[in-house]
Design an enzyme around this catalytic site. Structure first.
Site, PDB file in Angstrom:
ATOM      1  N   GLY A 146      55.628   2.217  -0.212  1.00 39.86           N
ATOM      2  CA  GLY A 146      54.960   0.945  -0.455  1.00 39.86           C
ATOM      3  C   GLY A 146      55.919  -0.181  -0.791  1.00 39.86           C
ATOM      4  N   ARG A 147      57.188   0.016  -0.498  1.00 36.13           N
ATOM      5  CA  ARG A 147      58.239  -0.959  -0.812  1.00 36.13           C
ATOM      6  C   ARG A 147      58.317  -1.256  -2.303  1.00 36.13           C
ATOM      7  NH1 ARG A 147      60.760  -2.384   3.444  1.00 36.13           N
ATOM      8  NH2 ARG A 147      61.864  -4.093   2.405  1.00 36.13           N
TER       9      ARG A 147
END
Length: 196
Positions: free
Chosen positions: A174-175
């Protein structure tokens, strides 16, 4: 395995470098070096790390090259290591100084002979009329030295980047990456976290 005697950021870097060497033994010590010219324009290129300790990170080059001229004018630089197999990046920033002649001589003596000859033959980063011109210069160097030891060119040496800041970056889903930084304050390393 004995615990490292290095301070926290150096010990963490040492661990990652060792893991990278096992994962990619060919290019584990490659990094991007960023310098700035006299007009404050940035320049970047890939080099190879040749050693490090608490004093700093060592690399070697032609001191008459653009990077050498940049460092003579503005002795600060940034290094960036990226190990895709580990999904880790390390950024290091600090002041750069030259290594001793003895250290440069010792390292130059360990280079493969063709690399030693190439250091004399190449006018690094200067315009080249043709590949044949370079090969002719190389042949002249080989003829000149024959089987004799090749001395280090006076314009070829090393630099040591003394870190003032480290940033360790680890890829996460999800960065939402992990970013840990160390900054040197009053001779001590202050540790903190950064938003992704």
């Amino acid at each position: 395995m004995a615990p490292s005697s290095l301070s926290a950021p150096f010990a963490r870097f040492e661990t990652l470098l060792s893991q990278a060497q096992h994962a990619d033994s060919e290019n584990y010590n490659a990094f991007v070096l960023a310098t700035s010219d006299e007009n404050q324009r940035p320049h970047a290129r890939v080099l190879l790390l040749k050693g490090f300790d608490e004093a700093g990170f060592v690399f070697f080059t032609n001191t008459l090259s653009p990077k050498g001229k940049h460092l003579a004018h503005h002795p600060y630089a940034a290094m960036c290591f990226w190990w895709p197999t580990l999904l880790h990046q390390v950024r290091i920033e600090g002041q750069v100084s030259g290594v001793s002649s003895e250290e440069a001589d010792a390292y130059f003596a360990t280079r493969p002979r063709l690399s030693q000859e190439g250091a004399w033959a190449s006018l690094q980063s200067q315009p080249l009329l043709s590949r044949q011109t370079l090969l002719l210069r190389l042949a002249e160097i080989q003829s000149c030295y024959g089987d004799k030891p090749i001395p280090r060119p006076p314009y070829w040496s090393g630099y040591r980047l003394a870190p003032q800041r480290f940033e360790f970056w680890k890829a996460c889903p999800g960065r939402l990456h992990e970013r840990q930084c160390f900054e040197k304050e009053g001779g001590k390393w202050e540790e903190g976290l950064l938003y992704p």
